[in-house]
Design a protein around this motif. Structure first.
Motif, PDB file in Angstrom:
ATOM      1  N   THR A  97       1.141  -0.986  -0.365  1.00  0.00           N
ATOM      2  CA  THR A  97      -0.017  -0.154   0.080  1.00  0.00           C
ATOM      3  C   THR A  97       0.751   1.433   0.167  1.00  0.00           C
ATOM      4  O   THR A  97       0.731   2.162  -0.744  1.00  0.00           O
ATOM      5  N   HIS A  98       1.917   1.167   0.720  1.00  0.00           N
ATOM      6  CA  HIS A  98       3.174   2.354   0.847  1.00  0.00           C
ATOM      7  C   HIS A  98       3.849   1.632   1.484  1.00  0.00           C
ATOM      8  O   HIS A  98       4.183   0.223   1.973  1.00  0.00           O
ATOM      9  N   ALA A  99       5.331   2.182   1.275  1.00  0.00           N
ATOM     10  CA  ALA A  99       6.272   1.549   1.270  1.00  0.00           C
ATOM     11  C   ALA A  99       7.224   1.946   2.451  1.00  0.00           C
ATOM     12  O   ALA A  99       8.292   2.512   2.850  1.00  0.00           O
ATOM     13  N   TRP A 101       8.343   1.382   6.290  1.00  0.00           N
ATOM     14  CA  TRP A 101       9.028   0.224   7.354  1.00  0.00           C
ATOM     15  C   TRP A 101       8.129  -0.889   7.489  1.00  0.00           C
ATOM     16  O   TRP A 101       7.957  -1.803   7.380  1.00  0.00           O
ATOM     17  N   ASP A 102       7.293  -0.227   8.187  1.00  0.00           N
ATOM     18  CA  ASP A 102       6.301  -1.220   9.101  1.00  0.00           C
ATOM     19  C   ASP A 102       5.149  -2.060   7.629  1.00  0.00           C
ATOM     20  O   ASP A 102       4.022  -2.799   8.464  1.00  0.00           O
ATOM     21  N   HIS A 103       5.085  -1.585   6.541  1.00  0.00           N
ATOM     22  CA  HIS A 103       4.076  -2.306   5.821  1.00  0.00           C
ATOM     23  C   HIS A 103       5.257  -2.988   4.685  1.00  0.00           C
ATOM     24  O   HIS A 103       4.516  -4.183   3.955  1.00  0.00           O
ATOM     25  N   THR A 104       6.986  -2.650   4.581  1.00  0.00           N
ATOM     26  CA  THR A 104       7.129  -3.360   3.587  1.00  0.00           C
ATOM     27  C   THR A 104       8.609  -4.163   4.170  1.00  0.00           C
ATOM     28  O   THR A 104       9.051  -5.354   3.543  1.00  0.00           O
ATOM     29  N   SER A 198      -5.818   0.973   5.136  1.00  0.00           N
ATOM     30  CA  SER A 198      -4.247   1.611   5.017  1.00  0.00           C
ATOM     31  C   SER A 198      -3.724   2.644   5.542  1.00  0.00           C
ATOM     32  O   SER A 198      -4.282   3.387   6.522  1.00  0.00           O
ATOM     33  N   ASP A 199      -2.129   2.920   5.395  1.00  0.00           N
ATOM     34  CA  ASP A 199      -2.857   4.188   5.911  1.00  0.00           C
ATOM     35  C   ASP A 199      -2.976   5.407   5.368  1.00  0.00           C
ATOM     36  O   ASP A 199      -2.380   6.837   5.652  1.00  0.00           O
ATOM     37  N   ALA A 200      -3.636   5.066   4.360  1.00  0.00           N
ATOM     38  CA  ALA A 200      -4.444   6.889   4.238  1.00  0.00           C
ATOM     39  C   ALA A 200      -5.618   6.777   5.263  1.00  0.00           C
ATOM     40  O   ALA A 200      -6.947   8.181   5.530  1.00  0.00           O
ATOM     41  N   GLY A 243      -6.130   1.191   8.665  1.00  0.00           N
ATOM     42  CA  GLY A 243      -4.975   0.890   9.295  1.00  0.00           C
ATOM     43  C   GLY A 243      -3.964   0.543  10.253  1.00  0.00           C
ATOM     44  O   GLY A 243      -3.050  -0.333  10.546  1.00  0.00           O
ATOM     45  N   HIS A 244      -4.496   1.483  11.263  1.00  0.00           N
ATOM     46  CA  HIS A 244      -3.307   1.080  12.476  1.00  0.00           C
ATOM     47  C   HIS A 244      -4.572   1.537  14.164  1.00  0.00           C
ATOM     48  O   HIS A 244      -3.670   1.660  15.260  1.00  0.00           O
ATOM     49  N   ASP A 245      -5.418   1.062  13.563  1.00  0.00           N
ATOM     50  CA  ASP A 245      -6.929   1.571  14.944  1.00  0.00           C
ATOM     51  C   ASP A 245      -7.545   0.223  15.447  1.00  0.00           C
ATOM     52  O   ASP A 245      -7.727  -0.755  14.904  1.00  0.00           O
TER      53      ASP A 245
HETATM   54 ZN   LIG Z   1       1.768   2.123   8.503  1.00  0.00          ZN
END
Ligand SMILES: [Zn+2]
Length: 288
Positions: A97-99, A101-104, A198-200, A243-245
């Motif tokens: 979803t994006h690059a 560190w906590d996703h890749t 995700s983090d949107a 994404g993080h809730d």
């Molecule tokens: Zn994240």
């Protein structure tokens, strides 16, 4: 091809946690005139599975990177997926979803999977700008190198705007949080749609109270992404998955506790159980 693959379900797997503060999480929090407070942040990756196979959406952070950054870590995908009845080899594709560190962090666990991300995201993180401190803090260079390697191997698909991973799995570039942040809309067998933001959307409060997250590449883009998500949430049987809730775990249904203490999976594709508060997401109140 069937309209929707049979028995498709979407899982949010909580694999990490930390306690932060509201002032650190919301951009210019002082504007809201509220006292600061602690804020729990969950870390998730997501699993889409159906009769056709498994698509992983992000991979979480690497345990060693989590240790360095003082995040609690419970399980990597390779550790968690077997507990969900999924072998690593079943993962045909990984959506990045994006690059950050906590996703890749665990792409390396799937050396044969096809990867897909936006062209803007790849172009940014492989550019010299990504080395500037405000951006570099959020990525691990060796993980970006792995994306480059995947591209050289012909395993990385880049797209602009919209991309269909499989029937009923649509990716949309929204930007804002990062230059090429994407969201994934997944049609499930119950006729619903799960929007993996995700983090949107780190926390539901971002959309519900129109409060941008503190880490961003483009503020107008972040507000527009909130508008996109709020609009999607007004559609029938459509569920936003932040994404993080930690609220993801109460708004949706607990699916499984994983053996690693603290890890758990929530099923986010069932529409007739715990319902998210889509009705509170009227886009008309977004612009005070
Ligand atoms: Zn994240």
């Amino acid at each position: 091809m069937n309209a929707v693959s049979p028995a498709r379900e979407v899982l949010a797997v909580k694999y990490g946690h930390r306690v932060t503060t509201r002032a650190e999480s919301y951009l210019n929090f002082h504007l809201y005139g509220e006292p600061d407070a602690d804020l729990d942040i969950d870390y998730y990756f997501w699993v889409i599975r159906d009769g056709g196979g498994v698509v992983l959406v992000d991979t979480g952070f690497a345990p060693e990177a989590g240790d360095r950054r003082r995040r609690a870590h419970y399980a990597t995908p390779a550790q968690a997926l077997p507990e969900l009845g999924i072998a690593s080899d079943d993962v045909a594709a990984i959506v990045i979803t994006h690059a950050h560190w906590d996703h890749t962090g665990n792409v390396r666990q799937f050396p044969r999977a096809q990867l897909v991300m936006t062209d803007a995201e790849y172009a940014f993180w492989t550019s010299s700008l990504a080395a500037r401190a405000q951006f570099a803090a959020h990525c691990e260079p060796e993980e970006i190198a792995l994306l480059r390697q995947a591209r050289a191997e012909g395993r990385l698909t880049l797209f602009t705007g919209q991309h269909t991973v499989a029937q009923g799995i649509e990716l949309t570039e929204v930007g804002g949080h990062t230059p090429g942040q994407l969201i994934a809309s997944v049609t499930t067998q119950d006729g619903g749609t799960v929007v993996l933001a995700s983090d949107a959307l780190h926390f539901y409060e971002e959309v519900e109270r129109d409060r941008p997250f503190a880490v961003l590449a483009d503020l107008p883009g972040m507000y527009r992404a909130y508008d996109t998500l709020a609009q999607l949430a007004t559609q029938p049987r459509t569920h936003l998955v932040a994404g993080h809730d930690p609220l993801v775990r109460s708004r949706f249904t607990r699916y499984a506790s994983l053996p690693a203490a603290g890890a758990e999976a929530s099923r986010v594709s069932v529409t007739d159980l715990t319902s998210p508060r889509a009705s509170s997401l009227a886009p008309s109140v977004r612009h005070p």
